[in-house]
Each structure stands twice: as C-alpha cells, then as structure tokens.
Design a protein around this motif. Structure first.
Motif, PDB file in Angstrom:
ATOM      1  N   THR A 128       4.357   8.711   4.915  1.00 13.81           N
ATOM      2  CA  THR A 128       4.192   7.846   6.079  1.00 13.81           C
ATOM      3  C   THR A 128       5.489   7.119   6.456  1.00 13.81           C
ATOM      4  O   THR A 128       5.510   5.906   6.639  1.00 13.81           O
ATOM      5  CB  THR A 128       3.072   6.803   5.843  1.00 13.81           C
ATOM      6  N   LEU A 129       6.574   7.884   6.506  1.00 12.77           N
ATOM      7  CA  LEU A 129       7.838   7.281   6.934  1.00 12.77           C
ATOM      8  C   LEU A 129       7.969   7.438   8.445  1.00 12.77           C
ATOM      9  O   LEU A 129       7.512   8.431   9.011  1.00 12.77           O
ATOM     10  CB  LEU A 129       9.008   7.979   6.245  1.00 12.77           C
ATOM     11  N   LEU A 130       8.589   6.452   9.081  1.00  9.99           N
ATOM     12  CA  LEU A 130       8.803   6.557  10.518  1.00  9.99           C
ATOM     13  C   LEU A 130      10.010   7.466  10.767  1.00  9.99           C
ATOM     14  O   LEU A 130      11.103   7.179  10.301  1.00  9.99           O
ATOM     15  CB  LEU A 130       9.044   5.173  11.120  1.00  9.99           C
ATOM     16  N   PRO A 131       9.799   8.581  11.498  1.00  9.89           N
ATOM     17  CA  PRO A 131      10.847   9.604  11.595  1.00  9.89           C
ATOM     18  C   PRO A 131      12.100   9.146  12.335  1.00  9.89           C
ATOM     19  O   PRO A 131      13.141   9.753  12.179  1.00  9.89           O
ATOM     20  CB  PRO A 131      10.157  10.749  12.334  1.00  9.89           C
ATOM     21  N   TRP A 132      11.977   8.091  13.154  1.00  8.78           N
ATOM     22  CA  TRP A 132      13.145   7.674  13.926  1.00  8.78           C
ATOM     23  C   TRP A 132      13.999   6.657  13.165  1.00  8.78           C
ATOM     24  O   TRP A 132      14.989   6.189  13.665  1.00  8.78           O
ATOM     25  CB  TRP A 132      12.719   7.083  15.279  1.00  8.78           C
ATOM     26  N   ARG A 133      13.572   6.315  11.971  1.00  2.28           N
ATOM     27  CA  ARG A 133      14.356   5.378  11.171  1.00  2.28           C
ATOM     28  C   ARG A 133      14.975   6.106   9.982  1.00  2.28           C
ATOM     29  O   ARG A 133      14.349   6.992   9.408  1.00  2.28           O
ATOM     30  CB  ARG A 133      13.445   4.274  10.642  1.00  2.28           C
ATOM     31  N   ARG A 150       9.668   1.216  -0.234  1.00  6.44           N
ATOM     32  CA  ARG A 150       9.210   0.385   0.877  1.00  6.44           C
ATOM     33  C   ARG A 150       8.082  -0.536   0.428  1.00  6.44           C
ATOM     34  O   ARG A 150       8.018  -1.698   0.821  1.00  6.44           O
ATOM     35  CB  ARG A 150       8.738   1.273   2.028  1.00  6.44           C
ATOM     36  N   ALA A 151       7.177   0.010  -0.415  1.00  9.16           N
ATOM     37  CA  ALA A 151       6.060  -0.814  -0.868  1.00  9.16           C
ATOM     38  C   ALA A 151       6.544  -1.934  -1.783  1.00  9.16           C
ATOM     39  O   ALA A 151       6.018  -3.047  -1.757  1.00  9.16           O
ATOM     40  CB  ALA A 151       5.043   0.057  -1.595  1.00  9.16           C
ATOM     41  N   PHE A 173       0.566   5.207   0.606  1.00  8.35           N
ATOM     42  CA  PHE A 173      -0.382   6.193   1.122  1.00  8.35           C
ATOM     43  C   PHE A 173      -0.161   7.560   0.466  1.00  8.35           C
ATOM     44  O   PHE A 173       0.870   7.802  -0.164  1.00  8.35           O
ATOM     45  CB  PHE A 173      -0.210   6.340   2.633  1.00  8.35           C
ATOM     46  N   GLN A 174      -1.134   8.423   0.677  1.00  5.82           N
ATOM     47  CA  GLN A 174      -1.024   9.764   0.103  1.00  5.82           C
ATOM     48  C   GLN A 174       0.187  10.507   0.677  1.00  5.82           C
ATOM     49  O   GLN A 174       0.922  11.160  -0.030  1.00  5.82           O
ATOM     50  CB  GLN A 174      -2.308  10.546   0.378  1.00  5.82           C
ATOM     51  N   GLN A 175       0.374  10.380   1.984  1.00  4.70           N
ATOM     52  CA  GLN A 175       1.572  10.931   2.613  1.00  4.70           C
ATOM     53  C   GLN A 175       2.646   9.846   2.608  1.00  4.70           C
ATOM     54  O   GLN A 175       2.315   8.666   2.641  1.00  4.70           O
ATOM     55  CB  GLN A 175       1.263  11.341   4.060  1.00  4.70           C
ATOM     56  N   ARG A 216      13.433  13.605   7.910  1.00  5.34           N
ATOM     57  CA  ARG A 216      13.355  15.073   7.956  1.00  5.34           C
ATOM     58  C   ARG A 216      14.445  15.730   7.106  1.00  5.34           C
ATOM     59  O   ARG A 216      14.395  16.913   6.817  1.00  5.34           O
ATOM     60  CB  ARG A 216      13.417  15.589   9.392  1.00  5.34           C
ATOM     61  N   PHE A 255       0.844  -1.190   0.000  1.00  7.13           N
ATOM     62  CA  PHE A 255       0.000   0.000   0.000  1.00  7.13           C
ATOM     63  C   PHE A 255       0.883   1.243   0.000  1.00  7.13           C
ATOM     64  O   PHE A 255       1.822   1.339   0.784  1.00  7.13           O
ATOM     65  CB  PHE A 255      -0.869  -0.014   1.267  1.00  7.13           C
ATOM     66  N   TYR A 275      17.813  10.676   7.536  1.00 10.60           N
ATOM     67  CA  TYR A 275      16.528  10.567   8.221  1.00 10.60           C
ATOM     68  C   TYR A 275      15.454  11.293   7.408  1.00 10.60           C
ATOM     69  O   TYR A 275      15.762  12.231   6.669  1.00 10.60           O
ATOM     70  CB  TYR A 275      16.635  11.162   9.630  1.00 10.60           C
ATOM     71  N   LEU A 334      11.755  -2.021   6.864  1.00  8.20           N
ATOM     72  CA  LEU A 334      10.644  -2.320   7.781  1.00  8.20           C
ATOM     73  C   LEU A 334       9.725  -3.472   7.358  1.00  8.20           C
ATOM     74  O   LEU A 334       9.497  -4.389   8.142  1.00  8.20           O
ATOM     75  CB  LEU A 334       9.836  -1.047   8.052  1.00  8.20           C
TER      76      LEU A 334
END
Lengths: 262, 240
Positions: free
Chosen positions: B60-65, B134-135, B56-58, B120, B54, B118, B73
């Motif tokens: 949706t990355l985990l900021p601490w990784r 990732r997908a 997503f529109q955003q 950010r 999937f 990262y 992941l």
C-alpha cells in the motif's frame, strides 16, 4: 525504458500508418483520374497540396493564432474548471447526484443549437469561441477526474483514516495525486473535442481575432467553391487536433513516467 | 469474545478465512465500529494520534511518492494535529525534521540506499520493508498487522519476520498480527489465539525463549508448539 521490441512495434506501426496513407492518396488520385471528376467536386491530391501551399500564410495563422489559440484557451479553461467541479463532486454525494446530470446535459445538447444563443449573450467575439470550446470539452474532464477522485484503493483510504487525516489532507495527499492519470485520459479526449468546438464556433462567429480562423476560412472557401483549399484546411484542422493530442500526451508522459507502470 | 492484551506483547491471530480475524484487527484500529461490546485501550493511547499503526497485506505505497516520502507520510499527516504524545516523532514541526526521522527509520529497516526510489523500482520485499518503516516511523505503542507477509516467498517472509523481532526489541510495541502461517505465528509471538466463528477457540502461550533466532525453528519445543496450533486449527469445521 524502451526495449527493442517496443522499438520494433513502433517502427512497424509507423510503416503501416504511412502505407495506409499512401494507399489512401493513390485511391483518391485514381478516383479523380478514372471518373474525370471536375476539381470543384473533388480535386486531386496534388491540387489540394498546391492550394495549401498557396494559402500557407493564411492557414498557418488560422491554425496557430486563431483556431489553435481558441482551442488551447478552451482546453485550459476546461482542465481548470473541470478539475474544480470534480473536486466539489468528490466531496458530496448529494451535490454529485444533484448536478452531475446537468453536466451530462451540457454534453448532449447539440453545440450548433447553443451557439446562436451564445452569440446573443457574448457577441461575435473570441470569448464566444472559447465558451463554445469549453462547453464541448468540459464533460470528459469532469467525468474522468471525478471517477479518479472517487476510485481510491480501500487500503490507502484506511491508511489515511488510521492517522485521522481529514477531508482536506486526504484530498490533497491521496485523491488528487491518484486522479492525475484520470485527468490525463480526460484531457486527451477533450483535446480533440476542443478543436471541433473552436471550428464550429467559428462557423457562427466569423473572424474573432485579428486572424481568420479555420472555421471562417472553410465557410468562405465553400461559398467560392474552392474545394482544393477547403480540403487543405480540413487536413490542417486534423493536424491541429493531432498536435494538441500529442502535446498533452508528451506532458503526461513526462509527469507520469516516474511512477506509473507502463 | 473477550481478550486482554498486555502492553509489549506480540499476539498472533490464526484461524480459517472469514472467521473474523481481520475484523477484530480493524476494530482495534478504530476503522470499524464494533456491533456490540467495546475495546478498552490504555487511555493514553486510545484516541491519541500516531499511537496505533497498521500494516496491510499489500505494501500500500503511494506510487507517486519516493520510498522516503512514503515513510514521511504519517508524520506529515500528523503535523499540526493536537497530540498528547510528547515524542519528537509525532511533534515534528518542520518538513526537514520529519524527513530526518524518516531517513533514520529507513536505515533501521535496511533501506538506507533506496530513499529516492519510487515504489515501482522496488522489489516486493523492499516494498514491504518500506511499509513496515512507515508504520513504525511514529514510534507507535500498538502495531496491527494484517497478514503482512502473505504475498511474499518464504525466504523474504523469514527475513521480514526477523526484522519485525529486531524492531520489537528496540521499540517494544504491542503487536497484534493476523497470519495464515503457523510457523510464523510460533516464531514471532508471545501468545497465539486460534479463532473460529468469531470466537477465541484456544489461547496458546508460547514459551519459546527470547531472543528468538532462526535456530529456534529446528528445536523440539518449536515442533510441539507447531503441532498444537496446527491441531487447534485442524478441528475447525470444514468450510461450506
């Protein structure tokens, strides 16, 4: 990354804080001088400074080896216990509904009312001081960490569901890392509370370690009407709180710097 | 609604907001149970792990990784879980194997240099590339995209569209993409479903030649198709 405007803000803030402190000290000194107050009622800033210097060894031991130790031990226990409780609460709504009100109750019961009871159970010991500190500092941590574990972005949760991640994997790889920022916020609040808890406990317990704590010093100096030393101890307790807060802040900045947008 | 999607097809879903496109996508991903009716997916895919991905529109990355850890992941989550799939992507056993697979995928989306950054530190377009990597890292048979490029500017959108086609040429997944952008749907898909009030209003075949390159955009065929989709959406009842 510190931009020049950040640095300017910091310098301005420092300047203002120091100005307020100087203004406060001058006002204090003026009141003592103008109304000719007796030192037993309100000593001058200079007298308090001298009393602090005179008792510096006792105060140093109190701050770092007695009250400070109890605060840190209590705070550490709260972080551990609070995070554990929050993790349990995050797993079951029923558990949360059943037990959360009692955590709030723990917060609302006046600590001075529990302290005598704790002394009956746990004696005039360092342990009692730490228990009181934990009771005082636990709630902010449980509260904020639980919130952190539960307020997960919907898409992130869906991402984990797409890969059929179970409770454990979701908790470990998504909820706990998300909650770290919340733990930091809770711990900052608790750091100041922990110092209060330790001092209040010392009022009741007295000397719990080989060194006299700030609370014990204060009650003693109050009985002897040594107002200047009492005020010096007061400043020391404020500095201990600040020190602990700053320490937590420093750790949090190091951990979170990499991934939190400041 | 009845809809059959052959394997290896890219299908675009277009339609006004709130018409049920995203719900359909979530039902396909098994994130949402259909109230009635059923979804029949090739039994080798349905219920098996890592076969559906999937976007997503955003991002949706985990900021601490780091970017790389974000791509790892899915492999990490699928480790130790039973799967019918024999592919090395899903059966990677060690952390190291997972990382190697993820590095390869990162290079394929053009992020070989950004592995240790990262989220950010990444630009919007790079974040979306990480999200796509990732997908695709599990080599899924089905890719579901929910307005994946809606938050990006047009230049980035075109670049990422190309990337998607490039990956499709390599991996031949089946893709279902929700989009609000008509030219995106015309350029990227085999068929375009225009949806209205939870029903398929029109299913438009897109016979533009493959491989689809950017120069398809100027052709009269492209224009015709654009107009057709546009018209199909145009009769949609006004909201409110």
């Amino acid at each position: 990354m510190v931009s020049s405007s950040d640095r300017k803000d910091w310098a301005l803030s420092f300047l203002l804080v120091v100005s307020v402190a100087i203004l406060g000290l001058l006002t204090w000194w003026f009141i003592v001088w103008h109304f000719e107050l007796p030192p037993a009622l309100l000593p001058s800033p200079r007298q308090c400074w001298d009393a602090g210097l005179e008792n510096r060894q006792v105060l140093f031991d109190a701050v770092f080896k007695s009250t400070g130790l109890a605060s840190v031990a209590g705070l550490a226990t709260s972080i551990f216990l609070g995070s554990l409780l929050a993790m349990i609460f995050s797993q079951s709504k029923k558990l949360r509904l059943a037990f959360f009100p009692y955590i709030i109750l723990l917060q609302t019961v006046p600590i001075v009312a529990i302290a005598p009871l704790l002394i009956i159970w746990s004696g005039y010991t360092f342990r009692t001081v730490v228990i009181v500190t934990v009771i005082v500092s636990l709630f902010p941590i449980v509260n904020s960490v639980t919130t952190g574990l539960l307020s997960i972005d919907k898409d992130e949760l869906d991402l984990f569901r797409v890969y059929r991640a179970g409770r454990f994997k979701t908790l470990r790889s998504l909820q706990i890392p998300s909650a770290v920022q919340y733990l930091v916020v809770g711990t900052k609040t608790s750091a100041a509370l922990a110092v209060i808890g330790a001092i209040v406990a010392e009022f009741f317990v007295g000397d719990a370690t080989n060194f006299t704590g700030l609370g014990t010093l204060m009650t003693g100096w109050q009985a002897l009407a040594k107002t200047d030393a009492l005020i010096a101890a007061l400043f020391c307790s404020a500095f201990l709180g600040l020190f602990l807060f700053g320490f937590v802040h420093l750790i949090s900045v190091t951990i979170l710097r990499r991934w939190v947008v400041s | 609604m009845s809809l059959e999607i052959p394997a290896g097809e890219i299908l675009s879903l277009v339609g006004p907001s709130g018409c049920g496109k995203t719900t359909l996508l979530r039902v396909l991903a098994d994130l949402h149970k259909p109230t009635t009716g059923s979804v029949i997916v090739n039994p080798a895919i349905r219920g098996d792990l890592g076969q559906i991905a999937f976007v997503f529109q955003q991002p949706t990355l985990l900021p601490w990784r780091t970017a790389l850890q974000n791509v790892v992941l899915p492999l990490e989550l699928l480790r130790h879980s039973r799967s019918l799939n024999e592919s090395p992507q899903i059966n990677a056993k060690t952390r190291r194997q997972c990382e190697e697979i993820a590095v390869e995928m990162m290079c394929q989306v053009g992020l070989g240099d950004a592995l240790r950054l990262y989220p950010r530190q990444l630009s919007g377009g790079m974040k979306m590339r990480v999200s796509i990597a990732r997908a695709l890292v599990t080599q899924p048979k089905v890719l579901l995209l929910d307005e994946p490029f809606a938050a990006l500017d047009e230049i980035l959108r075109n670049q990422l569209g190309e990337l998607l086609l490039e990956r499709w040429e390599q991996q031949r997944f089946t893709a279902v993409m929700v989009t609000h952008n008509i030219s995106e749907s015309v350029l990227l898909s085999h068929r375009i479903a225009s949806i209205q009030n939870g029903k398929i209003k029109e299913l438009i075949d897109n016979r533009l030649p493959w491989p689809r390159l950017e120069n398809v955009r100027g052709t009269p065929e492209f224009g015709d198709l654009y107009r057709r989709v546009s018209l199909s959406l145009h009769d949609a009842p006004k909201e409110g």
